[in-house]
Write a protein that holds these residues in place. Structure first.
Motif, PDB file in Angstrom:
ATOM      1  N   GLU A 222       0.824  -1.211   0.000  1.00  0.00           N
ATOM      2  CA  GLU A 222       0.000   0.000   0.000  1.00  0.00           C
ATOM      3  C   GLU A 222       0.860   1.265   0.000  1.00  0.00           C
ATOM      4  N   ARG A 223       1.907   1.261   0.801  1.00  0.00           N
ATOM      5  CA  ARG A 223       2.793   2.428   0.844  1.00  0.00           C
ATOM      6  C   ARG A 223       3.502   2.638  -0.489  1.00  0.00           C
ATOM      7  N   VAL A 224       3.928   1.545  -1.110  1.00  0.00           N
ATOM      8  CA  VAL A 224       4.593   1.644  -2.410  1.00  0.00           C
ATOM      9  C   VAL A 224       3.621   2.200  -3.447  1.00  0.00           C
ATOM     10  N   TYR A 225       2.406   1.691  -3.451  1.00  0.00           N
ATOM     11  CA  TYR A 225       1.411   2.171  -4.413  1.00  0.00           C
ATOM     12  C   TYR A 225       1.190   3.674  -4.249  1.00  0.00           C
ATOM     13  N   HIS A 226       1.024   4.140  -3.031  1.00  0.00           N
ATOM     14  CA  HIS A 226       0.788   5.576  -2.802  1.00  0.00           C
ATOM     15  C   HIS A 226       2.010   6.411  -3.173  1.00  0.00           C
ATOM     16  N   PHE A 227       3.188   5.892  -2.944  1.00  0.00           N
ATOM     17  CA  PHE A 227       4.416   6.571  -3.364  1.00  0.00           C
ATOM     18  C   PHE A 227       4.425   6.717  -4.885  1.00  0.00           C
ATOM     19  N   CYS A 228       4.122   5.634  -5.585  1.00  0.00           N
ATOM     20  CA  CYS A 228       4.083   5.659  -7.047  1.00  0.00           C
ATOM     21  C   CYS A 228       2.962   6.562  -7.555  1.00  0.00           C
ATOM     22  N   LEU A 229       1.835   6.508  -6.915  1.00  0.00           N
ATOM     23  CA  LEU A 229       0.697   7.331  -7.305  1.00  0.00           C
ATOM     24  C   LEU A 229       1.045   8.814  -7.236  1.00  0.00           C
ATOM     25  N   ALA A 230       1.718   9.220  -6.171  1.00  0.00           N
ATOM     26  CA  ALA A 230       2.079  10.620  -5.992  1.00  0.00           C
ATOM     27  C   ALA A 230       3.097  11.083  -7.039  1.00  0.00           C
ATOM     28  N   ARG A 231       3.936  10.180  -7.511  1.00  0.00           N
ATOM     29  CA  ARG A 231       4.996  10.573  -8.439  1.00  0.00           C
ATOM     30  C   ARG A 231       4.698  10.285  -9.904  1.00  0.00           C
ATOM     31  N   LEU A 232       3.878   9.274 -10.145  1.00  0.00           N
ATOM     32  CA  LEU A 232       3.667   8.844 -11.523  1.00  0.00           C
ATOM     33  C   LEU A 232       2.244   9.048 -12.027  1.00  0.00           C
ATOM     34  N   GLY A 233       1.306   9.224 -11.129  1.00  0.00           N
ATOM     35  CA  GLY A 233      -0.094   9.322 -11.518  1.00  0.00           C
ATOM     36  C   GLY A 233      -0.770   7.970 -11.514  1.00  0.00           C
ATOM     37  N   LYS A 234      -2.076   8.014 -11.555  1.00  0.00           N
ATOM     38  CA  LYS A 234      -2.882   6.800 -11.420  1.00  0.00           C
ATOM     39  C   LYS A 234      -2.634   5.783 -12.526  1.00  0.00           C
ATOM     40  N   SER A 235      -2.443   6.260 -13.743  1.00  0.00           N
ATOM     41  CA  SER A 235      -2.309   5.332 -14.870  1.00  0.00           C
ATOM     42  C   SER A 235      -1.059   4.456 -14.778  1.00  0.00           C
ATOM     43  N   ASP A 236       0.001   4.941 -14.137  1.00  0.00           N
ATOM     44  CA  ASP A 236       1.244   4.176 -14.052  1.00  0.00           C
ATOM     45  C   ASP A 236       1.529   3.577 -12.681  1.00  0.00           C
ATOM     46  N   ALA A 237       0.786   3.958 -11.670  1.00  0.00           N
ATOM     47  CA  ALA A 237       1.092   3.543 -10.292  1.00  0.00           C
ATOM     48  C   ALA A 237       0.971   2.033 -10.082  1.00  0.00           C
ATOM     49  N   THR A 238      -0.064   1.434 -10.614  1.00  0.00           N
ATOM     50  CA  THR A 238      -0.265  -0.010 -10.420  1.00  0.00           C
ATOM     51  C   THR A 238       0.850  -0.805 -11.092  1.00  0.00           C
ATOM     52  N   GLU A 239       1.149  -0.455 -12.335  1.00  0.00           N
ATOM     53  CA  GLU A 239       2.208  -1.167 -13.057  1.00  0.00           C
ATOM     54  C   GLU A 239       3.566  -0.987 -12.376  1.00  0.00           C
ATOM     55  N   ALA A 240       3.856   0.223 -11.916  1.00  0.00           N
ATOM     56  CA  ALA A 240       5.132   0.478 -11.236  1.00  0.00           C
ATOM     57  C   ALA A 240       5.214  -0.309  -9.934  1.00  0.00           C
ATOM     58  N   THR A 241       4.120  -0.385  -9.205  1.00  0.00           N
ATOM     59  CA  THR A 241       4.101  -1.142  -7.952  1.00  0.00           C
ATOM     60  C   THR A 241       4.411  -2.610  -8.218  1.00  0.00           C
ATOM     61  N   GLN A 242       3.796  -3.176  -9.234  1.00  0.00           N
ATOM     62  CA  GLN A 242       4.069  -4.571  -9.589  1.00  0.00           C
ATOM     63  C   GLN A 242       5.533  -4.758  -9.988  1.00  0.00           C
TER      64      GLN A 242
END
Length: 91
Positions: A38-58
């Motif tokens: 969850e923390r990683v996803y929110h970190f990615c979301l804040a920096r990459l936006g919603k469209s890329d956050a899930t893929e970056a987290t994976q």
């Protein structure tokens, strides 16, 4: 018997979990994932936006799996982990 280890895994320090994971105990990775996803996803979301956050987290967790042997015993897991996260997000 494995459910006892899984239940008890919540009491392990991150570094202990990595040690178990490196020995082949997949329940230890499951606990690391549970603690950090969850923390990683929110970190990615804040920096990459919603469209890329899930893929970056994976991708971060795949990279973690591929690079687990690079974690040195005696190191602080969170420093190593967040370095992996930041490097992937910044690339």
């Amino acid at each position: 018997m494995s459910w006892i280890k899984e239940l008890g895994s919540r009491f392990y320090k991150d570094e202990e979990l990595v040690s178990h994971w490196k020995q082949g105990h997949e329940w230890a990775f499951d606990e690391i994932y549970r603690r950090y996803v969850e923390r990683v996803y929110h970190f990615c979301l804040a920096r990459l936006g919603k469209s890329d956050a899930t893929e970056a987290t994976q991708e971060i967790f795949f990279k973690l799996i591929r690079g687990r042997e690079s974690f040195r015993e005696g190191s602080v897991f969170s420093v190593w982990f967040w370095t992996v996260v930041r490097n992937l997000v910044n690339d």
